[in-house]
Design a protein around this motif. Sequence first.
Motif, short mmCIF file in Angstrom:
data_model
loop_
_atom_site.label_atom_id
_atom_site.label_comp_id
_atom_site.label_asym_id
_atom_site.label_seq_id
_atom_site.Cartn_x
_atom_site.Cartn_y
_atom_site.Cartn_z
N ILE A 1 -19.35 21.14 -83.94
CA ILE A 1 -19.47 20.61 -82.57
C ILE A 1 -20.05 19.21 -82.53
N LEU A 2 -20.13 18.52 -83.68
CA LEU A 2 -20.58 17.13 -83.69
C LEU A 2 -19.38 16.20 -83.58
N SER A 3 -19.57 15.10 -82.90
CA SER A 3 -18.53 14.09 -82.79
C SER A 3 -18.33 13.39 -84.13
N ALA B 1 -14.20 13.82 -74.31
CA ALA B 1 -15.29 14.49 -75.01
C ALA B 1 -14.78 15.29 -76.20
N ASP B 2 -15.44 15.13 -77.35
CA ASP B 2 -15.04 15.90 -78.53
C ASP B 2 -16.24 16.31 -79.37
N GLY B 3 -17.38 16.53 -78.73
CA GLY B 3 -18.57 16.92 -79.46
C GLY B 3 -19.76 16.08 -79.05
N HIS B 4 -20.89 16.34 -79.67
CA HIS B 4 -22.10 15.58 -79.32
C HIS B 4 -22.66 14.84 -80.52
N VAL B 5 -23.64 14.01 -80.26
CA VAL B 5 -24.38 13.28 -81.29
C VAL B 5 -25.77 13.90 -81.39
N PRO B 6 -26.24 14.21 -82.59
CA PRO B 6 -27.59 14.78 -82.71
C PRO B 6 -28.65 13.71 -82.52
#
Length: 407
Positions: free
Chosen positions: A206-208, A224-229
């Motif tokens: 689920i990370l970009s 949107a294609d994921g998140h940044v930690p």
Amino acid sequence: MTNATVVTGIGVLAPNGIGAEEFWEATLRGESGIGRITRFDPSSYPSRLAGEVTGFSPRDHVPSRLVPQTDRTTQFALAGSDWALADSGLDAESLTADERGVVTASASGGFEFGQRELGHLWGKDPKHVSAYMSFAWFYAVNTGQLSIRHDLRGPTGVVVTDQAGGLDAVAQARRRIRKGTPLMLTGGMDASLCPYGLAAQISAGILSGSDDPGRAYLPFDAAADGHVPGEGGAILTLEGGDRARERGARSHGQISGYAATFDPRPGSGRPGNLERAIRGALADAELGPRDIALVLADGAGEPEQDLAEARALAAVFGPGGVPVTVPKTMTGRLYAGAAPLDLVTALFALRDGVVPPTVHVDGPAPGCDIDLVTGSPRPVEGDAALIVARGRGGFNSAMVVRRPPTD
């Protein structure tokens, strides 16, 4: 005035600001702390961006004897707790140790410390493994270290529910205040930006994978294609409103409502329960949807999750019925630290009458019928805000905060 649970102290470490006011000013400027990872070479990883806390030297903020004993996440928590207690103006002699407690949230524990010592084990031999490994990696280590440092012998605990845990910990601290504990430290910090920690996060898928900090984390956006930690969070000092008023303490605001739900298993065909958590928090606060001035959304950055959250918000407030923002686009998702930081943002937004923007996002994707604040800050009037947090595996939490109570 009822004996509300109030926030009298705040300590913040975030990728776009160290210190509560520094973070808030950067957030209003739309200043992002997301960039290519610098703590190690990420070139071999499919995700290479993160929100790193820069300019933090542990030896400037943590007693020297504790530095070799602690992971970065604990060093953040120790510094944040010092600032939160100092901000509260509390005289340490005014309470016994049994009248002070602590509940924190953690999603990862001391990943970096654990990686280093496991490297010593396999690269050298067991004699080179630090004795502090026995606790420095553990999810409860921040609660333990804060308890020792500040002599907090009242109620203690730790909550491990990913993003939602930050609100769950604050809610647990609020319960203890309501049951008579005069003061609680609470909140959450996470810092898992090491090779081991990043690998664990990548495994969830689920990370970009974008290398563009301006296009990597786009909650509610069609791209949107994921998140940044990210790393960091906030530590809060909570007290009963009557006691805070009697000692002349400044209140940043009050914790007025909270609810948590759990989603059914994927594939069950049953709907999620985020809407029920939101309605429960409003009911606990004895407020209606029209009383909420703004929403700090979870903003997963995954199309399916974003659509579910947008639908829950639209069901409660009506399509476009309340300003919604995701300032995490400037920090990345801080896991257990994210929701406490959103809570601080909500309190400051109510204080100053302004909603910070969701940077990099042009507007909500089709089907996301929410009034997403983008571009620049927006003026707002009102006394209450809603914070939403969701965790992997189906955790949902919602919390309502209000302006400081008045006589």
